[in-house]
Enzyme design. Structure first.
Site, PDB file in Angstrom:
ATOM      1  N   ALA A   6      34.531   6.567  28.516  1.00  0.00           N
ATOM      2  CA  ALA A   6      34.536   7.990  28.187  1.00  0.00           C
ATOM      3  C   ALA A   6      33.993   8.187  26.777  1.00  0.00           C
ATOM      4  O   ALA A   6      33.491   7.243  26.162  1.00  0.00           O
ATOM      5  CB  ALA A   6      35.946   8.542  28.308  1.00  0.00           C
ATOM      6  N   ASN A   7      34.067   9.397  26.256  1.00  0.00           N
ATOM      7  CA  ASN A   7      33.646   9.673  24.874  1.00  0.00           C
ATOM      8  C   ASN A   7      34.613  10.685  24.254  1.00  0.00           C
ATOM      9  O   ASN A   7      35.551  11.134  24.923  1.00  0.00           O
ATOM     10  CB  ASN A   7      32.192  10.165  24.859  1.00  0.00           C
ATOM     11  CG  ASN A   7      32.021  11.448  25.650  1.00  0.00           C
ATOM     12  OD1 ASN A   7      32.579  12.489  25.300  1.00  0.00           O
ATOM     13  ND2 ASN A   7      31.277  11.368  26.747  1.00  0.00           N
ATOM     14  N   ARG A   8      34.374  11.048  23.006  1.00  0.00           N
ATOM     15  CA  ARG A   8      35.345  11.841  22.253  1.00  0.00           C
ATOM     16  C   ARG A   8      35.221  13.353  22.433  1.00  0.00           C
ATOM     17  O   ARG A   8      35.827  14.115  21.683  1.00  0.00           O
ATOM     18  CB  ARG A   8      35.230  11.532  20.758  1.00  0.00           C
ATOM     19  CG  ARG A   8      35.541  10.100  20.412  1.00  0.00           C
ATOM     20  CD  ARG A   8      35.508   9.897  18.900  1.00  0.00           C
ATOM     21  NE  ARG A   8      35.582   8.491  18.551  1.00  0.00           N
ATOM     22  CZ  ARG A   8      36.722   7.790  18.532  1.00  0.00           C
ATOM     23  NH1 ARG A   8      37.867   8.379  18.816  1.00  0.00           N
ATOM     24  NH2 ARG A   8      36.705   6.517  18.222  1.00  0.00           N
TER      25      ARG A   8
ATOM     26  N   ALA B  26      29.435  16.456  27.271  1.00  0.00           N
ATOM     27  CA  ALA B  26      28.969  15.154  26.778  1.00  0.00           C
ATOM     28  C   ALA B  26      28.991  14.204  27.968  1.00  0.00           C
ATOM     29  O   ALA B  26      29.928  13.429  28.162  1.00  0.00           O
ATOM     30  CB  ALA B  26      29.866  14.662  25.652  1.00  0.00           C
TER      31      ALA B  26
END
Ligand code: C5P
Length: 223
Positions: free
Chosen positions: A29-31, A95
């Site tokens: 995943a990402n932030r 994102a």
């Protein structure tokens, strides 16, 4: 709605990260928090639009007055966006993970005492580029985001061309910038006719200004 800037217009917004599973308990995943994308969906609804928000996994509430579809992976997100077409305006603020693990194991991957498993990644579909392709269902206005840690405007301009969108909203997300997860954003809008930098603003204010800009562009197209 608070205004009628986008009355009668259908808007699709993507927001948040995607989660790309490795096995039943792990993912990449990402932030991304979804704050900017959700604020855009809320601002579009406040401007009178019919809004579908396609959101990856986030910790924030569904915006009021918006139809929210919850998805996990990039492939799910593309399917939900495609299902929500046609639309006048598409804003890709999510994102989206560029890659996913090749294999999503059916069972939790176990330590076996040997070498750590290696991770093979494969490319995800590009939702923005897919939606921006010319065709009977291309929205009148297709807008992407560019989150970069370096050479922001160069990368953003090449994205504008490569993905065939009408505008890229570039925001700097380096360590310490506090954009991902934070409440403020400083953006530069790039289009085929030029660029415009806005001061640091609350994400809600970026959203309102962006929606007003989109309403103007749609009105110009309709002339
Ligand atoms: O190439 P990059 O991921 O930086 O491009 C950012 C823009 O492209 C964002 O608008 C993002 O939502 C969109 N994107 C997408 N699908 C991907 C990757 C990015 O829609 N697989």
């Amino acid at each position: 709605p608070a205004s009628t800037l986008l009355a009668g217009q259908k808007v699709i917004v993507t927001s948040g990260p995607t989660h790309e599973p490795l096995d039943p308990v792990r993912y990449l995943a990402n932030r991304s928090s979804g704050k900017q994308g959700h604020a855009i969906a809320a601002a579009a609804a406040a401007a009178g639009a019919d809004v579908v928000l396609v959101s990856g996994p986030v910790a924030i509430a569904d915006p009021p007055g918006v139809t929210t579809r919850h998805v996990e992976t990039a492939r799910d997100m593309l399917a939900a966006v495609t299902e929500a077409l046609p639309a006048d305006l598409f804003i890709g603020a999510a994102a989206v993970a560029d890659w996913r693990p090749l294999i999503d194991a059916d069972e939790k991957i176990k330590k076996n005492g040997g070498a750590p498993p290696s991770l093979t990644l494969v490319e995800n579909p590009d939702i923005l580029a897919t939606i921006a392709k010319t065709g009977p269902h291309r929205p009148k206005l297709v807008i992407g985001f560019a989150a970069e840690t370096q050479a922001l405007l160069d990368h953003a301009r090449s994205k504008l061309e490569r993905k065939q969108c009408d505008m890229i909203v570039a925001n700097h997300v380096g360590r310490g910038s506090d954009v991902m997860g934070g409440d403020f954003n400083q953006v530069t809008l790039l289009s085929h006719s030029g660029e415009e930098s806005w001061p640091p603003l609350r994400k809600e204010d970026v959203a309102r200004r962006l929606i007003a800009t989109c309403a103007n562009l749609l009105a110009e197209q309709a002339e």
